[in-house]
Design a protein around this motif. Structure first.
Motif, PDB file in Angstrom:
ATOM      1  N   THR A 200      31.230  39.759  48.417  1.00 12.12           N
ATOM      2  CA  THR A 200      32.596  39.451  48.003  1.00 12.12           C
ATOM      3  C   THR A 200      33.601  40.072  48.957  1.00 12.12           C
ATOM      4  O   THR A 200      33.303  41.077  49.620  1.00 12.12           O
ATOM      5  CB  THR A 200      32.861  39.978  46.580  1.00 12.12           C
ATOM      6  OG1 THR A 200      32.755  41.402  46.605  1.00 12.12           O
ATOM      7  CG2 THR A 200      31.880  39.405  45.580  1.00 12.12           C
ATOM      8  N   PRO A 201      34.786  39.497  49.032  1.00 13.18           N
ATOM      9  CA  PRO A 201      35.834  40.085  49.882  1.00 13.18           C
ATOM     10  C   PRO A 201      36.141  41.531  49.508  1.00 13.18           C
ATOM     11  O   PRO A 201      36.551  42.315  50.355  1.00 13.18           O
ATOM     12  CB  PRO A 201      37.040  39.184  49.645  1.00 13.18           C
ATOM     13  CG  PRO A 201      36.471  37.898  49.181  1.00 13.18           C
ATOM     14  CD  PRO A 201      35.214  38.253  48.431  1.00 13.18           C
ATOM     15  N   ASN A 202      35.955  41.891  48.261  1.00 11.52           N
ATOM     16  CA  ASN A 202      36.206  43.253  47.821  1.00 11.52           C
ATOM     17  C   ASN A 202      35.329  44.251  48.583  1.00 11.52           C
ATOM     18  O   ASN A 202      35.767  45.349  48.899  1.00 11.52           O
ATOM     19  CB  ASN A 202      35.978  43.374  46.313  1.00 11.52           C
ATOM     20  CG  ASN A 202      36.396  44.727  45.778  1.00 11.52           C
ATOM     21  OD1 ASN A 202      37.354  45.321  46.244  1.00 11.52           O
ATOM     22  ND2 ASN A 202      35.655  45.209  44.811  1.00 11.52           N
ATOM     23  N   VAL A 203      34.111  43.866  48.874  1.00 10.57           N
ATOM     24  CA  VAL A 203      33.204  44.741  49.623  1.00 10.57           C
ATOM     25  C   VAL A 203      33.751  44.976  51.025  1.00 10.57           C
ATOM     26  O   VAL A 203      33.733  46.102  51.535  1.00 10.57           O
ATOM     27  CB  VAL A 203      31.782  44.154  49.668  1.00 10.57           C
ATOM     28  CG1 VAL A 203      30.894  44.944  50.612  1.00 10.57           C
ATOM     29  CG2 VAL A 203      31.180  44.111  48.273  1.00 10.57           C
ATOM     30  N   TYR A 204      34.270  43.938  51.652  1.00  8.54           N
ATOM     31  CA  TYR A 204      34.842  44.082  52.996  1.00  8.54           C
ATOM     32  C   TYR A 204      36.076  44.990  52.969  1.00  8.54           C
ATOM     33  O   TYR A 204      36.282  45.800  53.868  1.00  8.54           O
ATOM     34  CB  TYR A 204      35.199  42.720  53.588  1.00  8.54           C
ATOM     35  CG  TYR A 204      33.995  41.882  53.912  1.00  8.54           C
ATOM     36  CD1 TYR A 204      33.061  42.318  54.850  1.00  8.54           C
ATOM     37  CD2 TYR A 204      33.780  40.664  53.284  1.00  8.54           C
ATOM     38  CE1 TYR A 204      31.949  41.569  55.148  1.00  8.54           C
ATOM     39  CE2 TYR A 204      32.675  39.899  53.579  1.00  8.54           C
ATOM     40  CZ  TYR A 204      31.759  40.355  54.510  1.00  8.54           C
ATOM     41  OH  TYR A 204      30.662  39.608  54.810  1.00  8.54           O
ATOM     42  N   GLU A 205      36.890  44.842  51.948  1.00  4.47           N
ATOM     43  CA  GLU A 205      38.083  45.693  51.818  1.00  4.47           C
ATOM     44  C   GLU A 205      37.682  47.145  51.606  1.00  4.47           C
ATOM     45  O   GLU A 205      38.274  48.058  52.187  1.00  4.47           O
ATOM     46  CB  GLU A 205      38.958  45.206  50.665  1.00  4.47           C
ATOM     47  CG  GLU A 205      40.208  46.033  50.439  1.00  4.47           C
ATOM     48  CD  GLU A 205      41.145  46.051  51.623  1.00  4.47           C
ATOM     49  OE1 GLU A 205      41.896  47.021  51.749  1.00  4.47           O
ATOM     50  OE2 GLU A 205      41.138  45.113  52.440  1.00  4.47           O
TER      51      GLU A 205
END
Length: 64
Positions: free
Chosen positions: A6-11
């Motif tokens: 998920t994008p949250n992991v990248y953030e």
């Protein structure tokens, strides 16, 4: 089976990298503050205080 990231992991990874970079800068400031350089006439206590102040400001700037 492959899980999607998920994008949250990248953030979170970006935030962690930023925090590690700031911590490294703070450690460098502390080390330089305690470093004794024979060619300089600065007082060790003043130099250490400047290094500690810079390290503290770096950490505060990132909310650490």
């Amino acid at each position: 089976m492959t899980q999607s990231v998920t994008p949250n992991v990248y953030e979170r990874l970006r935030l962690l990298e930023s925090q590690v970079q700031v911590l490294a800068q703070a450690v460098r400031a502390l080390a330089e503050g305690f470093e004794e350089i024979p060619s300089q006439d600065t007082k060790t206590a003043e130099q250490a205080a400047r290094g500690a102040r810079l390290a503290h400001e770096l950490l505060l700037s990132q909310g650490l």
